[in-house]
Design an enzyme around this catalytic site. Structure first.
Site, PDB file in Angstrom:
ATOM      1  N   GLY A 129      -9.027  -4.580   2.989  1.00 29.70           N
ATOM      2  CA  GLY A 129      -7.865  -4.639   3.877  1.00 29.70           C
ATOM      3  C   GLY A 129      -7.920  -3.574   4.949  1.00 29.70           C
ATOM      4  O   GLY A 129      -8.964  -2.964   5.218  1.00 29.70           O
ATOM      5  N   ARG A 140     -13.289  -8.414  -0.557  1.00 35.32           N
ATOM      6  CA  ARG A 140     -12.341  -8.393   0.574  1.00 35.32           C
ATOM      7  C   ARG A 140     -11.801  -6.967   0.739  1.00 35.32           C
ATOM      8  O   ARG A 140     -11.397  -6.313  -0.206  1.00 35.32           O
ATOM      9  CB  ARG A 140     -11.194  -9.361   0.303  1.00 35.32           C
ATOM     10  CG  ARG A 140     -10.123  -9.404   1.393  1.00 35.32           C
ATOM     11  CD  ARG A 140      -8.957  -8.499   1.075  1.00 35.32           C
ATOM     12  NE  ARG A 140      -7.897  -8.603   2.079  1.00 35.32           N
ATOM     13  CZ  ARG A 140      -6.907  -7.728   2.182  1.00 35.32           C
ATOM     14  NH1 ARG A 140      -6.841  -6.690   1.374  1.00 35.32           N
ATOM     15  NH2 ARG A 140      -5.976  -7.864   3.100  1.00 35.32           N
ATOM     16  N   THR A 154       0.852  -1.191   0.000  1.00 35.41           N
ATOM     17  CA  THR A 154       0.000   0.000   0.000  1.00 35.41           C
ATOM     18  C   THR A 154       0.881   1.230   0.000  1.00 35.41           C
ATOM     19  O   THR A 154       1.923   1.226   0.655  1.00 35.41           O
ATOM     20  CB  THR A 154      -0.833   0.012   1.302  1.00 35.41           C
ATOM     21  OG1 THR A 154      -1.646  -1.149   1.305  1.00 35.41           O
ATOM     22  CG2 THR A 154      -1.687   1.258   1.425  1.00 35.41           C
ATOM     23  N   GLY A 163      -3.273  -7.030   5.712  1.00 40.34           N
ATOM     24  CA  GLY A 163      -4.358  -6.287   6.354  1.00 40.34           C
ATOM     25  C   GLY A 163      -5.063  -7.071   7.443  1.00 40.34           C
ATOM     26  O   GLY A 163      -5.425  -6.521   8.486  1.00 40.34           O
TER      27      GLY A 163
HETATM   28  N1  ASP Z   1      -2.451  -3.588   3.701  1.00 46.86           N
HETATM   29  C1  ASP Z   1      -2.895  -3.961   2.383  1.00 46.86           C
HETATM   30  C2  ASP Z   1      -4.093  -4.860   2.478  1.00 46.86           C
HETATM   31  O1  ASP Z   1      -4.109  -5.771   3.289  1.00 46.86           O
HETATM   32  C3  ASP Z   1      -1.838  -4.592   1.543  1.00 46.86           C
HETATM   33  C4  ASP Z   1      -0.425  -4.109   1.745  1.00 46.86           C
HETATM   34  O2  ASP Z   1      -0.216  -2.991   2.186  1.00 46.86           O
HETATM   35  O3  ASP Z   1       0.505  -4.839   1.460  1.00 46.86           O
HETATM   36  O4  ASP Z   1      -4.998  -4.675   1.719  1.00 46.86           O
END
Ligand code: ASP
Length: 317
Positions: A181, A179, A151, A205
């Site tokens: 996050g 889904r 992200t 997430g």
């Molecule tokens: N945090 C994000 C999610 O779970 C993915 C990531 O930052 O790697 O959607």
């Protein structure tokens, strides 16, 4: 006057440079965060954010984003939004609304269209090819589908003392439709209070949500910890808790900046980030978990950057 910007991953660097330029010219931290994140969303070779992001299991690119103003605590967020070029801008617009300020799925996309945001097919040919290839690999080799995610999360501080946090992500590659996050969730993916500082997260997430780590880091800074000490304490103590309960913790990394422009990061994987302020020119660093709840932070090498450039642009076989 002090100002500063910090953001997750090497991909954020060009945006950090732009944000710092705005902040130096006394622009608002909200404009700086939006510009920073849009720069990442628009770049087709970053496959975990915006245009060029990787789709869900059904081949649809669903995106999450959030914007938080540290003066007013106003938050706007979208989850599972599709076909919109800049989810961060939609989230920012929603932050002005007293009601309905977090929209999901079709409701989010429809809101963006009604408000005149730019409609765009965000799934590039390259991302589609990567998806097809992964689908084949999953069936043939029984692979865990959920790698390939990052992200962009950012915190900015302007010369008026205002702070803003923002996030944008296409979430986990091959996620199930619907889904969501941590990235659009207040306290998990981001949090900011201009009188203290801000934090944002990247990583798995489902595990980040269990710890509300962005809020925890801001809370610890409010108790007087430096951003680095707050990140180390929140991240590694939670990593240990998950490890005790599950035998392992998902990968995650957090960044923070306080109202003085000081910054910190903590991570349980190899993690790159970009940061600059009124005293330090923007720079990319690489962080790793150190000993005894500390973080090892080093300048990025040209060799690393060259390998990265090659990797993100490599032909899809
Ligand atoms: N945090 C994000 C999610 O779970 C993915 C990531 O930052 O790697 O959607």
């Amino acid at each position: 006057m002090v100002w500063g910007a910090i953001a997750t991953w090497r991909m954020a660097h060009d945006g950090v440079v732009k944000a710092l330029d705005l902040l130096e010219r006394k622009q608002h931290s909200g404009d700086a965060v939006e510009e920073l994140i849009k720069t990442v969303e628009d770049y087709p070779y970053y496959k975990s954010v915006g245009y060029g992001g990787l789709p869900n299991a059904e081949g649809i690119l669903e995106m999450d984003a959030a914007f938080m103003d540290g003066d007013s605590f106003k938050i706007g967020a979208v989850a599972g939004i599709t076909d919109v070029s800049n989810p961060i801008s939609v989230a920012r617009k929603l932050s002005d609304d007293k009601f309905n300020s977090f929209r999901v799925g079709e409701g989010a996309t429809r809101y963006a269209m009604t408000e005149g945001f730019h409609r765009k097919n965000m799934l590039t040919e390259r991302a589609h090819k990567i998806w097809e290839k992964r689908l084949k690999e999953i069936h043939e080799n029984n692979l865990n589908p959920y790698n390939g995610h990052d992200t962009v999360g950012a915190i900015t501080l302007d010369q008026m003392g205002s702070m803003t946090a923002g996030t944008s992500s296409s979430g986990l590659f091959m996620k199930k439709p619907g889904r969501v996050g941590d990235s659009p969730l207040s306290g998990s993916g981001f949090y900011v209070d201009s009188q203290i500082g801000g934090a944002t997260a990247t990583g798995l997430g489902e595990d980040l949500m269990k710890g509300c780590l962005s809020y925890e880091i801001v809370r610890l800074m409010g108790e007087g910890l430096s951003p680095q000490a707050a990140c180390d304490k929140a991240v590694y103590e939670f990593h240990d808790k998950l490890t005790a309960r599950y035998g392992k913790a998902g990968a995650f990394s957090l960044i923070a900046m306080n109202k003085a422009g000081e910054w910190g990061v903590a991570t349980n994987v190899e993690f790159t980030f970009s940061v600059g302020n009124d005293k330090e020119a923007p720079q990319i660093f690489i962080a790793n978990m150190g000993e005894n709840h500390t973080t090892k932070i080093e300048s990025i090498t040209q060799e690393w950057l060259d390998a990265y450039e090659k990797r993100i642009k490599a032909p899809i076989e």
